[in-house]
Write an enzyme that holds these catalytic residues in place. Sequence first.
Site, PDB file in Angstrom:
ATOM      1  N   GLY A 142       0.838  -1.205   0.000  1.00  0.00           N
ATOM      2  CA  GLY A 142       0.000   0.000   0.000  1.00  0.00           C
ATOM      3  C   GLY A 142       0.866   1.246   0.000  1.00  0.00           C
ATOM      4  O   GLY A 142       0.759   2.097   0.879  1.00  0.00           O
ATOM      5  N   SER A 151       0.989   3.442  -2.579  1.00  0.00           N
ATOM      6  CA  SER A 151       0.562   4.412  -3.593  1.00  0.00           C
ATOM      7  C   SER A 151       0.050   5.726  -3.006  1.00  0.00           C
ATOM      8  O   SER A 151       0.055   6.749  -3.696  1.00  0.00           O
ATOM      9  CB  SER A 151      -0.523   3.790  -4.486  1.00  0.00           C
ATOM     10  OG  SER A 151      -1.536   3.219  -3.692  1.00  0.00           O
ATOM     11  N   SER A 165      -3.147   0.359  14.554  1.00  0.00           N
ATOM     12  CA  SER A 165      -3.965   1.554  14.786  1.00  0.00           C
ATOM     13  C   SER A 165      -4.301   1.683  16.261  1.00  0.00           C
ATOM     14  O   SER A 165      -4.385   0.674  16.979  1.00  0.00           O
ATOM     15  CB  SER A 165      -5.270   1.434  13.993  1.00  0.00           C
ATOM     16  OG  SER A 165      -6.158   2.474  14.356  1.00  0.00           O
ATOM     17  N   TYR A 208     -12.546  -3.427  12.144  1.00  0.00           N
ATOM     18  CA  TYR A 208     -11.203  -2.836  12.006  1.00  0.00           C
ATOM     19  C   TYR A 208     -10.402  -2.992  13.316  1.00  0.00           C
ATOM     20  O   TYR A 208      -9.223  -3.355  13.288  1.00  0.00           O
ATOM     21  CB  TYR A 208     -11.392  -1.369  11.630  1.00  0.00           C
ATOM     22  CG  TYR A 208     -10.152  -0.557  11.356  1.00  0.00           C
ATOM     23  CD1 TYR A 208      -9.491  -0.633  10.125  1.00  0.00           C
ATOM     24  CD2 TYR A 208      -9.657   0.341  12.310  1.00  0.00           C
ATOM     25  CE1 TYR A 208      -8.374   0.151   9.869  1.00  0.00           C
ATOM     26  CE2 TYR A 208      -8.544   1.126  12.054  1.00  0.00           C
ATOM     27  CZ  TYR A 208      -7.910   1.032  10.829  1.00  0.00           C
ATOM     28  OH  TYR A 208      -6.804   1.816  10.590  1.00  0.00           O
TER      29      TYR A 208
HETATM   30  P1  NAP Z   1      -5.013   5.286   2.476  1.00  0.00           P
HETATM   31  O1  NAP Z   1      -4.572   6.698   2.233  1.00  0.00           O
HETATM   32  O2  NAP Z   1      -6.457   4.945   2.331  1.00  0.00           O
HETATM   33  O3  NAP Z   1      -4.142   4.322   1.519  1.00  0.00           O
HETATM   34  C1  NAP Z   1      -4.382   2.961   1.532  1.00  0.00           C
HETATM   35  C2  NAP Z   1      -3.283   2.254   0.752  1.00  0.00           C
HETATM   36  O4  NAP Z   1      -3.477   0.847   0.859  1.00  0.00           O
HETATM   37  C3  NAP Z   1      -3.287   2.566  -0.737  1.00  0.00           C
HETATM   38  O5  NAP Z   1      -1.959   2.560  -1.198  1.00  0.00           O
HETATM   39  C4  NAP Z   1      -4.074   1.399  -1.327  1.00  0.00           C
HETATM   40  O6  NAP Z   1      -3.786   1.102  -2.703  1.00  0.00           O
HETATM   41  C5  NAP Z   1      -3.564   0.278  -0.448  1.00  0.00           C
HETATM   42  N1  NAP Z   1      -4.454  -0.880  -0.412  1.00  0.00           N
HETATM   43  C6  NAP Z   1      -5.719  -0.952   0.073  1.00  0.00           C
HETATM   44  N2  NAP Z   1      -6.196  -2.203  -0.079  1.00  0.00           N
HETATM   45  C7  NAP Z   1      -5.217  -2.931  -0.664  1.00  0.00           C
HETATM   46  C8  NAP Z   1      -5.097  -4.278  -1.089  1.00  0.00           C
HETATM   47  N3  NAP Z   1      -6.109  -5.145  -0.936  1.00  0.00           N
HETATM   48  N4  NAP Z   1      -3.940  -4.685  -1.671  1.00  0.00           N
HETATM   49  C9  NAP Z   1      -2.908  -3.830  -1.834  1.00  0.00           C
HETATM   50  N5  NAP Z   1      -2.957  -2.530  -1.452  1.00  0.00           N
HETATM   51  C10 NAP Z   1      -4.100  -2.094  -0.881  1.00  0.00           C
HETATM   52  O7  NAP Z   1      -4.614   4.791   3.920  1.00  0.00           O
HETATM   53  P2  NAP Z   1      -3.671   5.474   5.051  1.00  0.00           P
HETATM   54  O8  NAP Z   1      -4.471   6.412   5.825  1.00  0.00           O
HETATM   55  O9  NAP Z   1      -2.394   5.907   4.434  1.00  0.00           O
HETATM   56  O10 NAP Z   1      -3.443   4.193   5.992  1.00  0.00           O
HETATM   57  C11 NAP Z   1      -2.323   3.352   5.887  1.00  0.00           C
HETATM   58  C12 NAP Z   1      -2.331   2.367   7.031  1.00  0.00           C
HETATM   59  O11 NAP Z   1      -2.341   3.072   8.274  1.00  0.00           O
HETATM   60  C13 NAP Z   1      -3.566   1.451   7.071  1.00  0.00           C
HETATM   61  O12 NAP Z   1      -3.204   0.174   7.517  1.00  0.00           O
HETATM   62  C14 NAP Z   1      -4.454   2.107   8.108  1.00  0.00           C
HETATM   63  O13 NAP Z   1      -5.330   1.168   8.680  1.00  0.00           O
HETATM   64  C15 NAP Z   1      -3.412   2.634   9.070  1.00  0.00           C
HETATM   65  N6  NAP Z   1      -3.887   3.732   9.893  1.00  0.00           N
HETATM   66  C16 NAP Z   1      -4.240   4.930   9.352  1.00  0.00           C
HETATM   67  C17 NAP Z   1      -4.673   5.960  10.162  1.00  0.00           C
HETATM   68  C18 NAP Z   1      -5.053   7.316   9.639  1.00  0.00           C
HETATM   69  O14 NAP Z   1      -5.504   8.156  10.419  1.00  0.00           O
HETATM   70  N7  NAP Z   1      -4.876   7.593   8.363  1.00  0.00           N
HETATM   71  C19 NAP Z   1      -4.773   5.761  11.537  1.00  0.00           C
HETATM   72  C20 NAP Z   1      -4.410   4.531  12.064  1.00  0.00           C
HETATM   73  C21 NAP Z   1      -3.960   3.520  11.235  1.00  0.00           C
HETATM   74  P3  NAP Z   1      -4.640   1.811  -3.911  1.00  0.00           P
HETATM   75  O15 NAP Z   1      -4.123   3.215  -3.986  1.00  0.00           O
HETATM   76  O16 NAP Z   1      -4.335   0.996  -5.124  1.00  0.00           O
HETATM   77  O17 NAP Z   1      -6.085   1.761  -3.494  1.00  0.00           O
END
Ligand code: NAP
Length: 242
Positions: free
Chosen positions: A8, A10, A140, A153
């Site tokens: 992930g 991207s 998380s 989640y």
């Molecule tokens: P995001 O902006 O929604 O990005 C999600 C990423 O995961 C994208 O690169 C997406 O690829 C990829 N992805 C989703 N499903 C996938 C799959 N089945 N196979 C391969 N790649 C996949 O998320 P983020 O906020 O950066 O979060 C990243 C991580 O941090 C996650 O595990 C999330 O649970 C954790 N997290 C985030 C937060 C927050 O506040 N943002 C807080 C706590 C934990 P595509 O671009 O191709 O869709």
Amino acid sequence: MKYALVRGGSRGIGRAVCIKLVSLDLHILINYKSNEKEALETLALIKQAGGSGELMQFDVSDPSQVESAINIWTEQHKDEYIEVLVNNAGIRKDVLLMWMEDDQWHDVMNTNLNGFFYLTRALLKNMLVKKYGRIINMVSLSGLKGLPGQVNYSAAKAAVIGATKALAQEIGKKNVTVNAVAPGFIKSDMTRDLNENELKSMIPLNRFGLPEEVAELVCFLASDKSSYITGEVISINGGLYS
Ligand code: NAP
């Protein structure tokens, strides 16, 4: 060449991690599910930072896609291995448990938890053989505290925390470490629908975090400097919960 795979990579936190890992002289394999345009943008930013990388498309929730992608890469890089794995990709499908559909439960489990299993298993053997590896799992605050509306989640992230602690004990003797990073509210597509102005009063540092701030921590855990840390869950949440 030394390799890191960011699951992930991207968008959001994963993109910031890809760019930051350039400072460790790693060639970055940018995994994504479907958003090639954003993955190419991550690659351009890696190059702008003086690094190198390539795209690696596969759906981490599909074991056959994971196996085939890793087999092809291994076939093409016979004497090399991926020494840093960042299990970052995650999705959320929030709904109260009493209204939760089967697919809302299974989709979240498949990407967040099963994806960790499929990919880590596929890369672990070579790390153990080479007696060096770094695995960083993005969990998380939800997996530590539990959050209403996120039973799926929270369960998936808590399971990865348990897996991190168990795996650390299995592989420590081979000099492979595994740690988890637990962000609070971080600005990304995942939190775009949340109102920072309303929520920030709950956060001692009074703001959402940035993907780059999480990337600093991941980069430290991916480096030699974290050599005596394993099985840990490190919160990065502005003081919201610990
Ligand atoms: P995001 O902006 O929604 O990005 C999600 C990423 O995961 C994208 O690169 C997406 O690829 C990829 N992805 C989703 N499903 C996938 C799959 N089945 N196979 C391969 N790649 C996949 O998320 P983020 O906020 O950066 O979060 C990243 C991580 O941090 C996650 O595990 C999330 O649970 C954790 N997290 C985030 C937060 C927050 O506040 N943002 C807080 C706590 C934990 P595509 O671009 O191709 O869709």
